[in-house]
Design an enzyme around this catalytic site. Structure first.
Site, PDB file in Angstrom:
ATOM      1  N   ASN A 134       0.913  -1.085  -0.121  1.00 27.22           N
ATOM      2  CA  ASN A 134       0.033  -0.089  -0.142  1.00 27.22           C
ATOM      3  C   ASN A 134       0.989   1.185   0.163  1.00 27.22           C
ATOM      4  OD1 ASN A 134       0.757  -0.419   2.705  1.00 27.22           O
ATOM      5  ND2 ASN A 134      -1.323   0.558   3.487  1.00 27.22           N
ATOM      6  N   LYS A 157      11.022  -9.154   1.722  1.00 27.63           N
ATOM      7  CA  LYS A 157      10.248  -9.943   0.832  1.00 27.63           C
ATOM      8  C   LYS A 157       9.159  -8.913   0.823  1.00 27.63           C
ATOM      9  CE  LYS A 157       6.255 -12.218   0.539  1.00 27.63           C
ATOM     10  NZ  LYS A 157       6.157 -11.608  -0.844  1.00 27.63           N
ATOM     11  N   HIS A 158       8.911  -8.313  -0.496  1.00 27.84           N
ATOM     12  CA  HIS A 158       7.997  -7.422  -0.697  1.00 27.84           C
ATOM     13  C   HIS A 158       6.624  -8.209  -1.206  1.00 27.84           C
ATOM     14  CE1 HIS A 158       6.424  -3.462  -1.053  1.00 27.84           C
ATOM     15  NE2 HIS A 158       7.683  -2.773  -1.354  1.00 27.84           N
ATOM     16  N   ALA A 159       5.588  -7.218  -1.240  1.00 26.87           N
ATOM     17  CA  ALA A 159       4.130  -7.968  -1.745  1.00 26.87           C
ATOM     18  C   ALA A 159       4.350  -8.407  -3.250  1.00 26.87           C
ATOM     19  CB  ALA A 159       3.142  -6.701  -1.275  1.00 26.87           C
ATOM     20  N   SER A 160       3.726  -9.502  -3.507  1.00 22.20           N
ATOM     21  CA  SER A 160       3.972 -10.006  -4.871  1.00 22.20           C
ATOM     22  C   SER A 160       3.422  -9.257  -6.098  1.00 22.20           C
ATOM     23  CB  SER A 160       2.993 -11.193  -4.836  1.00 22.20           C
ATOM     24  OG  SER A 160       3.854 -12.229  -3.887  1.00 22.20           O
ATOM     25  N   GLY A 209       1.692  -5.775   7.600  1.00 23.44           N
ATOM     26  CA  GLY A 209       0.790  -6.402   6.633  1.00 23.44           C
ATOM     27  C   GLY A 209      -0.582  -6.631   7.557  1.00 23.44           C
ATOM     28  N   GLU A 231       3.597  -4.718  12.429  1.00 24.99           N
ATOM     29  CA  GLU A 231       2.445  -3.573  12.108  1.00 24.99           C
ATOM     30  C   GLU A 231       1.501  -4.087  11.429  1.00 24.99           C
ATOM     31  OE1 GLU A 231       3.095  -0.785  13.228  1.00 24.99           O
ATOM     32  OE2 GLU A 231       5.392  -0.363  13.739  1.00 24.99           O
ATOM     33  N   LEU A 232       0.342  -4.217  11.826  1.00 25.72           N
ATOM     34  CA  LEU A 232      -0.737  -4.895  11.374  1.00 25.72           C
ATOM     35  C   LEU A 232      -2.025  -3.939  11.041  1.00 25.72           C
ATOM     36  CD1 LEU A 232      -0.628  -8.202  13.382  1.00 25.72           C
ATOM     37  CD2 LEU A 232       0.755  -7.391  11.454  1.00 25.72           C
ATOM     38  N   CYS A 265      -3.322   1.702   6.641  1.00 24.29           N
ATOM     39  CA  CYS A 265      -3.533   1.051   7.924  1.00 24.29           C
ATOM     40  C   CYS A 265      -4.085   2.135   9.022  1.00 24.29           C
ATOM     41  CB  CYS A 265      -2.566   0.224   8.505  1.00 24.29           C
ATOM     42  SG  CYS A 265      -1.066   1.333   8.747  1.00 24.29           S
ATOM     43  N   GLU A 362     -11.676  -4.487   9.583  1.00 23.90           N
ATOM     44  CA  GLU A 362     -11.114  -3.412   8.920  1.00 23.90           C
ATOM     45  C   GLU A 362     -11.649  -3.443   7.358  1.00 23.90           C
ATOM     46  OE1 GLU A 362      -6.962  -4.287   8.046  1.00 23.90           O
ATOM     47  OE2 GLU A 362      -6.384  -2.027   7.715  1.00 23.90           O
TER      48      GLU A 362
HETATM   49  P1  NAP Z   1      -0.799  -8.981   3.587  1.00 25.05           P
HETATM   50  O1  NAP Z   1      -1.592  -9.914   2.761  1.00 25.05           O
HETATM   51  O2  NAP Z   1      -0.813  -9.425   5.006  1.00 25.05           O
HETATM   52  O3  NAP Z   1       0.474  -8.957   2.813  1.00 25.05           O
HETATM   53  C1  NAP Z   1       1.484  -8.230   3.363  1.00 25.05           C
HETATM   54  C2  NAP Z   1       2.844  -9.006   2.913  1.00 25.05           C
HETATM   55  O4  NAP Z   1       2.668 -10.239   3.871  1.00 25.05           O
HETATM   56  C3  NAP Z   1       2.879  -9.359   1.782  1.00 25.05           C
HETATM   57  O5  NAP Z   1       4.368  -9.324   1.481  1.00 25.05           O
HETATM   58  C4  NAP Z   1       2.706 -10.851   1.656  1.00 25.05           C
HETATM   59  O6  NAP Z   1       3.128 -11.592   0.558  1.00 25.05           O
HETATM   60  C5  NAP Z   1       3.111 -11.482   3.090  1.00 25.05           C
HETATM   61  N1  NAP Z   1       2.273 -12.512   3.574  1.00 25.05           N
HETATM   62  C6  NAP Z   1       0.980 -12.538   3.517  1.00 25.05           C
HETATM   63  N2  NAP Z   1       0.678 -13.693   4.156  1.00 25.05           N
HETATM   64  C7  NAP Z   1       1.781 -14.190   4.652  1.00 25.05           C
HETATM   65  C8  NAP Z   1       1.919 -15.539   5.343  1.00 25.05           C
HETATM   66  N3  NAP Z   1       0.923 -16.247   5.638  1.00 25.05           N
HETATM   67  N4  NAP Z   1       3.436 -15.696   5.810  1.00 25.05           N
HETATM   68  C9  NAP Z   1       4.215 -14.924   5.139  1.00 25.05           C
HETATM   69  N5  NAP Z   1       3.999 -13.830   4.672  1.00 25.05           N
HETATM   70  C10 NAP Z   1       2.747 -13.506   4.157  1.00 25.05           C
HETATM   71  O7  NAP Z   1      -1.593  -7.641   3.690  1.00 25.05           O
HETATM   72  P2  NAP Z   1      -2.133  -6.735   2.557  1.00 25.05           P
HETATM   73  O8  NAP Z   1      -3.338  -7.136   2.375  1.00 25.05           O
HETATM   74  O9  NAP Z   1      -1.317  -6.652   1.380  1.00 25.05           O
HETATM   75  O10 NAP Z   1      -1.913  -5.465   3.052  1.00 25.05           O
HETATM   76  C11 NAP Z   1      -2.786  -4.632   3.820  1.00 25.05           C
HETATM   77  C12 NAP Z   1      -3.021  -5.104   5.215  1.00 25.05           C
HETATM   78  O11 NAP Z   1      -1.521  -4.639   5.911  1.00 25.05           O
HETATM   79  C13 NAP Z   1      -4.144  -4.257   5.939  1.00 25.05           C
HETATM   80  O12 NAP Z   1      -4.349  -5.205   6.971  1.00 25.05           O
HETATM   81  C14 NAP Z   1      -3.288  -3.095   6.575  1.00 25.05           C
HETATM   82  O13 NAP Z   1      -4.033  -2.663   7.593  1.00 25.05           O
HETATM   83  C15 NAP Z   1      -2.079  -3.713   6.961  1.00 25.05           C
HETATM   84  N6  NAP Z   1      -1.024  -2.568   6.958  1.00 25.05           N
HETATM   85  C16 NAP Z   1      -0.329  -2.325   8.144  1.00 25.05           C
HETATM   86  C17 NAP Z   1       0.388  -1.137   8.275  1.00 25.05           C
HETATM   87  C18 NAP Z   1       0.935  -0.779   9.743  1.00 25.05           C
HETATM   88  O14 NAP Z   1       1.966   0.018   9.763  1.00 25.05           O
HETATM   89  N7  NAP Z   1       0.245  -1.248  10.854  1.00 25.05           N
HETATM   90  C19 NAP Z   1       0.723  -0.387   7.332  1.00 25.05           C
HETATM   91  C20 NAP Z   1       0.468  -0.753   5.970  1.00 25.05           C
HETATM   92  C21 NAP Z   1      -0.463  -1.874   5.904  1.00 25.05           C
HETATM   93  P3  NAP Z   1       2.450 -11.761  -0.721  1.00 25.05           P
HETATM   94  O15 NAP Z   1       2.126 -10.520  -1.438  1.00 25.05           O
HETATM   95  O16 NAP Z   1       3.367 -12.778  -1.700  1.00 25.05           O
HETATM   96  O17 NAP Z   1       1.210 -12.507  -0.339  1.00 25.05           O
END
Ligand code: NAP
Length: 471
Positions: A134, A157-160, A209, A231-232, A265, A362
């Site tokens: 994001n 390891k960035h988002a895919s 994430g 940071e979720l 987030c 969320e």
């Molecule tokens: P996500 O699906 O959790 O993806 C984030 C990262 O984690 C990606 O690199 C993803 O890889 C990886 N990932 C996902 N599932 C995993 C697993 N089971 N094991 C290891 N790695 C894994 O998050 P998103 O949907 O892209 O992003 C949105 C979320 O992030 C929202 O909930 C948002 O609130 C949160 N966020 C939090 C903050 C903060 O600072 N607190 C900031 C920004 C976003 P892949 O892309 O390869 O799946």
């Protein structure tokens, strides 16, 4: 999820990438370990020069990097440019302040029977950074700048869906002068994370994430006794009390909900408004949300671009449909946009209540939930009534209320009369299911340090202290 650049404004796949093999990952970890051996011996001054050079590159290449981000995840070009500048500023901030943040902390030597005694911050080694799409540059920079200044090295390891932004970052720090291997992007899927964490050369992990990803990574790191910072997600409250400047609150509420196409987030997601000002706020807020221009994120006059992924758009759509089916009212928006991209308009939904999904989950898109309350206590109870605790917003000009909100809102940050955001000068992080640990400020740079106790005795027979009693 395949590793690919897909333009969210069109749905067109522009470039795909093969994931790295386990042999390639192993070699990268080897380079990281070797780079750590070099980096940890360099001076703060040297690291600061390299990080400043990275900031200069970001400034010089701002427009090009911004276009890349907009192409990969759909944020408006203006927002992408601002993100690049924010990264350059944060890099310069840590270049200037890291040495002071990590200076030795002397203790009263006499009290511990020493000639001198102090705490020293030392880097711990390669840190795996699992990052979201994001804010594809900023989320990485707020980890990388303090990590590199502390003498740690990074494995990203960035988002895919943002592989080209990941590759830009892979090159950025090397081009700036850091040793090869000090910061590398690993083009791998999420299934590779656990094996990487199991490698003894990798010392810790940070994730920005979702909650499920946080649980998976914390569990895997726990098995290895490795530290994590998480940071979720968040479902930040935005509380409006009768003394607030309603026009200003509604204006900021619109930005706070729709920044980054609603995918932040710390976006305000639940708008909790006192009954005395509910109608006035609601009218102004709905008018402003309806007036936002949705369209091509590259265009100068666009306020809201597409959502980053089709799955993300589906989830937002399902959450709104669920609320409507259970009796909520849509005051504006509420229907997906036409065309090939993943469009969803600014939307306001009122009359939310349990067990609607929007009550507890969320919403990662430009959809605001509106709630009416009749007292301070009810506002705080509702604000704190989710499993999240990232940011919180309160609007009141009553000084006593401001102090009470600062105390009572159960969140990692409380912003009064201003939009929740992150600053290098202030710690950033959450409580409850929004995660743990802090990024930014002095707190952030110390998270991945060994706080080493150093005790030095006189070394002559008269000197007491050592072994007087243990633990
Ligand atoms: P996500 O699906 O959790 O993806 C984030 C990262 O984690 C990606 O690199 C993803 O890889 C990886 N990932 C996902 N599932 C995993 C697993 N089971 N094991 C290891 N790695 C894994 O998050 P998103 O949907 O892209 O992003 C949105 C979320 O992030 C929202 O909930 C948002 O609130 C949160 N966020 C939090 C903050 C903060 O600072 N607190 C900031 C920004 C976003 P892949 O892309 O390869 O799946």
């Amino acid at each position: 999820m395949s590793i690919a650049t897909t333009n969210p404004a069109t749905g067109q796949v522009l470039k795909t990438f093969d994931p790295m093999t386990s042999e390639q990952v192993d070699a990268a970890i080897g380079r990281a370990a070797a780079a750590f051996d070099t980096l940890r011996r360099t001076s703060f001054g040297q690291r600061a020069r390299w990080l400043t050079a990275a900031a200069d590159l970001l400034d010089a290449e701002r427009d090009q990097v911004a276009r890349l981000m907009t192409t990969e995840m759909g944020k408006t070009l203006a927002a992408a440019k601002a993100e690049v500048t924010k990264c350059a500023d944060a890099a310069r901030f840590y270049a200037a302040h890291a040495e002071a943040y990590l200076a030795d902390e002397p203790a009263d030597a006499a009290q511990v029977g020493a000639v001198k005694a102090y705490a020293r911050y030392r880097p711990i080694g390669p840190v795996l950074a699992v990052m979201p799409w994001n804010f594809p540059l900023w989320q990485v920079m707020r980890f990388a700048a303090p990590a590199l200044m502390a003498g740690n090295v990074g494995l990203l390891k960035h988002a895919s869906n943002v592989p080209q932004t990941a590759l830009f970052l892979d090159e950025l720090f090397r081009r700036a002068g850091f040793p090869a291997g000090a910061f590398q992007a690993l083009l791998v899927g999420s299934d590779a994370v656990e094996p990487i964490l199991g490698d003894p050369r990798v010392r810790a992990a940070t994730l920005t994430g979702s909650e499920p990803a946080g649980r998976a990574i914390a569990a895997a790191a726990g098995r290895q006794i490795k530290k994590t910072v998480l940071e979720l997600g968040g479902s930040d409250p935005f509380v409006v009390m009768p003394s607030a400047d309603i026009a200003l609150a509604a204006q900021v509420a619109t930005t706070a909900r729709c920044q980054n196409n609603g995918q932040s987030c710390i976006a305000a997601k639940r708008f909790i408004v006192h009954a005395d000002v509910y109608d006035a706020f609601c009218d102004e807020f709905v008018a402003r949300m309806s007036a936002l221009k949705v369209g091509d994120p590259m265009a100068d006059d666009t306020d809201v671009g597409p959502l980053a992924t089709d799955r993300g758009r589906d989830t937002v759509e399902e959450q709104v449909a669920d609320a409507v089916a259970k009796g909520a009212r849509v005051l504006c928006g509420g229907q997906r946009g036409e065309g090939g991209g993943w469009w969803y308009p600014p939307t306001v939904v009122a009359d939310l209540r349990p067990p609607m999904r929007m009550w507890a989950e969320e919403v990662f898109g430009p959809v605001a939930g509106l709630f009416r309350v009749t007292s301070y206590d009810e506002a705080v109870e509702l604000a704190n009534g989710t499993s999240y605790g990232l940011g919180a917003n309160a609007w009141t000009t009553d000084a006593g209320e401001q102090e009470r909100f600062a105390e009572d809102l159960d969140a990692g940050s409380v912003f009064v009369n201003g939009m929740t955001t992150s600053y290098p000068q202030l710690p950033f992080g959450g409580v409850k299911n929004s995660g743990y640990g802090r990024e930014l400020s002095a707190h952030g740079i110390r998270e991945f340090c060994n706080v080493k106790t150093v005790w030095v005795g006189e070394g002559k027979s008269a000197g007491a202290g050592a072994g007087a009693h243990s633990e």
